[in-house]
Scaffold this motif. Structure first.
Motif, short mmCIF file in Angstrom:
data_model
loop_
_atom_site.label_atom_id
_atom_site.label_comp_id
_atom_site.label_asym_id
_atom_site.label_seq_id
_atom_site.Cartn_x
_atom_site.Cartn_y
_atom_site.Cartn_z
N ALA A 111 119.97 -14.07 86.35
CA ALA A 111 119.05 -13.31 85.51
C ALA A 111 119.11 -11.81 85.82
O ALA A 111 119.06 -10.98 84.91
CB ALA A 111 117.63 -13.83 85.68
N ALA A 112 119.22 -11.47 87.09
CA ALA A 112 119.28 -10.05 87.48
C ALA A 112 120.51 -9.37 86.88
O ALA A 112 120.43 -8.23 86.41
CB ALA A 112 119.28 -9.92 89.00
N ARG A 164 118.10 -23.48 93.81
CA ARG A 164 118.00 -23.35 92.35
C ARG A 164 117.31 -22.05 91.92
O ARG A 164 117.78 -21.38 91.00
CB ARG A 164 117.26 -24.54 91.76
N GLN A 165 116.21 -21.71 92.55
CA GLN A 165 115.49 -20.49 92.15
C GLN A 165 116.31 -19.24 92.45
O GLN A 165 116.36 -18.32 91.63
CB GLN A 165 114.14 -20.43 92.85
N SER A 185 128.20 -10.03 82.16
CA SER A 185 127.15 -9.99 83.18
C SER A 185 126.75 -11.40 83.60
O SER A 185 126.47 -11.64 84.78
CB SER A 185 125.93 -9.21 82.68
N ALA A 186 126.74 -12.34 82.67
CA ALA A 186 126.44 -13.73 83.02
C ALA A 186 127.52 -14.27 83.97
O ALA A 186 127.21 -14.96 84.94
CB ALA A 186 126.33 -14.58 81.77
N ARG A 231 120.51 -6.32 84.07
CA ARG A 231 121.24 -5.05 84.26
C ARG A 231 122.05 -4.70 83.01
O ARG A 231 122.15 -3.54 82.64
CB ARG A 231 122.16 -5.13 85.47
N ALA A 232 122.62 -5.71 82.38
CA ALA A 232 123.43 -5.45 81.18
C ALA A 232 122.56 -5.05 80.00
O ALA A 232 123.03 -4.37 79.09
CB ALA A 232 124.24 -6.69 80.83
N LEU A 233 121.32 -5.45 80.01
CA LEU A 233 120.43 -5.14 78.89
C LEU A 233 119.80 -3.75 78.97
O LEU A 233 119.15 -3.32 78.04
CB LEU A 233 119.31 -6.21 78.80
#
Length: 116
Positions: free
Chosen positions: A108-109, A100-101, A21-22, A113-115
């Motif tokens: 992060a999104a 950057r944001q 996912s990263a 999702r993977a979590l």
């Protein structure tokens, strides 16, 4: 009487899912930066813009955005070159710093999702 329980955790699949996912998030972020850079990349015949690519090296979790023409570096680094209105040197560096944001949010999104 106290009740006992046994918990086993197989972290391998979870770690793999997080890395995957990263890597997906990094690719989406690189594509986003490429899109932003394409808005300001110097144009003549658009060869420089067409040469832009985004990629990810999943094992090292490294994203790359690049332009591949013989003059790409010169166009990026030489600040005294004249460009069409809205087009500029530092066509990759400036959009990356400005995004950057958004880049962090895209990565992060995908991890969130993977979590789930």
């Amino acid at each position: 009487m106290p009740q006992g329980f046994r918990l086993s955790f197989n972290g391998g699949p979870a770690a793999r899912a997080l890395r995957e996912s990263a890597a997906r998030g990094l690719f989406l972020a690189a594509e986003y930066v490429l899109g932003e850079a394409d808005q300001v990349v110097p144009l003549d015949e658009a060869a420089l813009q067409r040469s832009g690519t985004a990629s990810v090296d999943a094992p090292s979790l490294t994203a790359m955005v690049s332009y591949d023409t013989p003059y790409a570096v010169r166009q990026h680094e030489q600040l005294d070159l004249r460009h069409a209105p809205g087009r500029t040197a530092k066509y990759l560096e400036t959009p990356l710093n400005a995004a950057r944001q958004e880049v962090a949010a895209l990565i992060a999104a995908e991890i969130r999702r993977a979590l789930r």
